[in-house]
Design an enzyme around this catalytic site. Structure first.
Site, short mmCIF file in Angstrom:
data_model
loop_
_atom_site.label_atom_id
_atom_site.label_comp_id
_atom_site.label_asym_id
_atom_site.label_seq_id
_atom_site.Cartn_x
_atom_site.Cartn_y
_atom_site.Cartn_z
N GLN A 89 45.04 40.82 39.97
CA GLN A 89 43.91 41.37 39.22
C GLN A 89 44.40 42.34 38.14
OE1 GLN A 89 41.58 44.11 41.55
NE2 GLN A 89 39.71 43.70 40.42
N GLY A 90 44.15 42.03 36.88
CA GLY A 90 44.57 42.89 35.78
C GLY A 90 43.38 43.59 35.16
N SER A 144 42.83 47.55 35.73
CA SER A 144 43.18 48.94 35.39
C SER A 144 44.28 49.01 34.33
CB SER A 144 43.68 49.67 36.64
OG SER A 144 42.76 49.54 37.68
N GLU A 177 34.48 42.68 45.70
CA GLU A 177 35.61 43.53 46.11
C GLU A 177 35.12 44.69 46.98
OE1 GLU A 177 38.08 44.83 42.87
OE2 GLU A 177 39.31 46.11 44.15
N SER A 210 36.63 54.42 42.83
CA SER A 210 36.79 55.59 43.70
C SER A 210 35.46 55.99 44.34
CB SER A 210 37.35 56.77 42.89
OG SER A 210 36.34 57.27 42.06
#
Ligand SMILES: Cc1cc2nc3c(=O)[nH]c(=O)nc-3n(C[C@H](O)[C@H](O)[C@H](O)COP(=O)(O)OP(=O)(O)OC[C@H]3O[C@@H](n4cnc5c(N)ncnc54)[C@H](O)[C@@H]3O)c2cc1C
Length: 393
Positions: A130-131, A133, A254, A376
């Protein structure tokens, strides 16, 4: 909330249990087995195991058979998650693909993409990463700067330049689903416009993957540098320029995916920690008992939440922003549990000579990351406040 499984689902459980009880080598369950072998070797062992499991018909439980799946129900998938945890089966090597990308593909991918991508993903032949961030774009994902521009030669390729970070499994990745700015400028247009989710081939000269070392000693994630990397324009998911909507859908998987599997795993962890407290004669101390009881209550709440989610999914309802609540609940319960482990052991938690403790310490360290990845906890609370409760910004 529906608390029952159908007879067909229970029959599936029996079949799966029988498979798992013979297919997993006993030594894999010994403490310290996985941390005692080189990371690359462990990865390949798990990949082979996953291939065998797919060949035996125990993969893609809920996926249609034409894409290599078993064509089962959401209840069977929940049973699968539970039994895999109960039998301490190895973690999948392709979680980013199986848990995040596959359901997104199922929802917004073309028929051709589903047929091409799903079967090799299931067997671990193509590992997905997964790209999302970037160094300047984490919680504020829309600040991403990685850019894809059309080539001058009219080949239909995009030339991609930028940097991704915290790319889990990056060193094993064959392909990356990446958010890339393919149109408009973040400064002048809406920050969410002009972003595409591209399916980039990692095995090319313009992709440089550098592992990052963590406090546990493992290097499970990487930096990925893209320098004039290429990707055909057609290799996108959900439409060119529509990547933000695709990414939001993917993130809901996710954050809220399998609370039932998580409950099962955490409950086994709780048993292990409670046993440790007894062995160390700490279980009768008021503070420790209180903590263990609190942890157990949190886990029971998670169990009923997981049944609620399953009922929603079976009724065809989308988790949407409610997935943020699930993420908050399971990551909180998990971290509190492993804080109790530290409370029970004190400085002895770092006793690496005891393979049991060393393995638990690895999990305790990993638990710290769960309130960061997938968004977060602070940011999830904002999402719940604004999108679920409708509170003002
Ligand atoms: C184990 C692990 C695996 C990961 N794997 C991947 C991966 O495979 N691919 C990928 O793309 N990314 C991955 N990530 C990255 C993850 O998605 C980001 O770390 C996360 O989105 C947070 O971004 P950041 O680290 O840049 O923190 P920042 O966004 O810089 O946040 C720093 C702190 O500020 C707080 N904060 C930020 N904005 C707000 C706000 N508006 N209100 C209140 N508080 C705020 C945050 O909660 C946090 O405490 C992974 C991370 C971890 C830990």
């Amino acid at each position: 909330v529906d608390l029952t499984f159908t007879p067909a689902e229970e029959a599936f459980r029996t079949e799966l249990r029988s498979y798992l009880s013979t297919a997993i080598p006993a030594q894999w369950r010994e403490p310290g087995f996985w941390s005692g072998i080189p990371e690359a070797e462990g990865f390949e062992l798990r990949r082979d195991w996953e291939r065998g499991k797919a060949d035996a018909g125990f993969a893609g439980i809920q996926w249609p058979t034409e894409y290599g799946g078993r064509g089962g129900t959401a209840g069977m998938k929940a049973i699968y998650d539970v039994e895999m945890r109960r039998h301490r089966a190895p973690d999948t090597v392709n979680s980013l693909g199986l848990v995040f990308l596959a359901p997104t593909l199922m929802a917004v991918g073309s028929e051709e993409q589903k047929r091409e991508i799903l079967p090799p993903m299931l067997r671990g032949d193509v590992i997905w990463v997964q790209g999302f961030s970037e160094p300047g774009a984490g919680s504020d994902l829309a600040a991403l700067r990685c850019k894809g521009e059309p080539t001058a030669d009219g080949s239909g390729d995009l030339v991609i330049n930028g940097q991704k970070i915290w790319t889990t499994n990056g060193m094993h990745g064959d392909r990356m689903f990446a958010l890339v700015r393919t149109g408009g400028d973040a400064a002048t247009t809406s920050r969410h416009a002009g972003i595409s989710m591209l399916l980039i081939d990692m095995d090319q000269p313009g992709v440089d993957v550098r592992p990052l070392r963590q406090m546990s000693g493992a290097s499970e994630f990487c930096e990925v540098f893209l320098t004039d990397a290429r990707c055909p324009e057609t290799e996108n998911l959900g439409g060119l320029g529509n990547g933000w909507a695709t990414a939001m859908l993917l993130l809901s998987f996710e954050r809220g995916s399998s609370a039932m599997g998580q409950y099962t795993e955490f409950r086994l962890d709780w048993d292990q920690i409670a046993q440790l407290a007894r062995r160390r004669s700490r279980s009768r101390e008021h503070g420790v008992r209180q903590r263990l009881a609190n942890d157990l209550v949190e886990l029971e709440c998670l169990k009923y939440l997981s049944w609620h989610i399953l009922t929603e999914v079976e009724a065809g309802r989308d988790l949407g922003f409610g997935a943020s609540m699930t993420k908050l609940q399971w990551s909180g319960a998990y971290q509190h549990l492993w804080e109790t482990f530290h409370e029970v052991l004190g400085p002895d938690a770092s006793d690496c000579d005891d393979p049991d403790i060393a393995a638990m310490q690895q999990v305790a360290m990993w638990s710290r990351s769960t309130s960061i990845w997938g968004g977060s906890s602070q940011v999830q609370r904002n999402v719940v406040a604004e999108r679920v409760l409708g509170l003002p910004r």
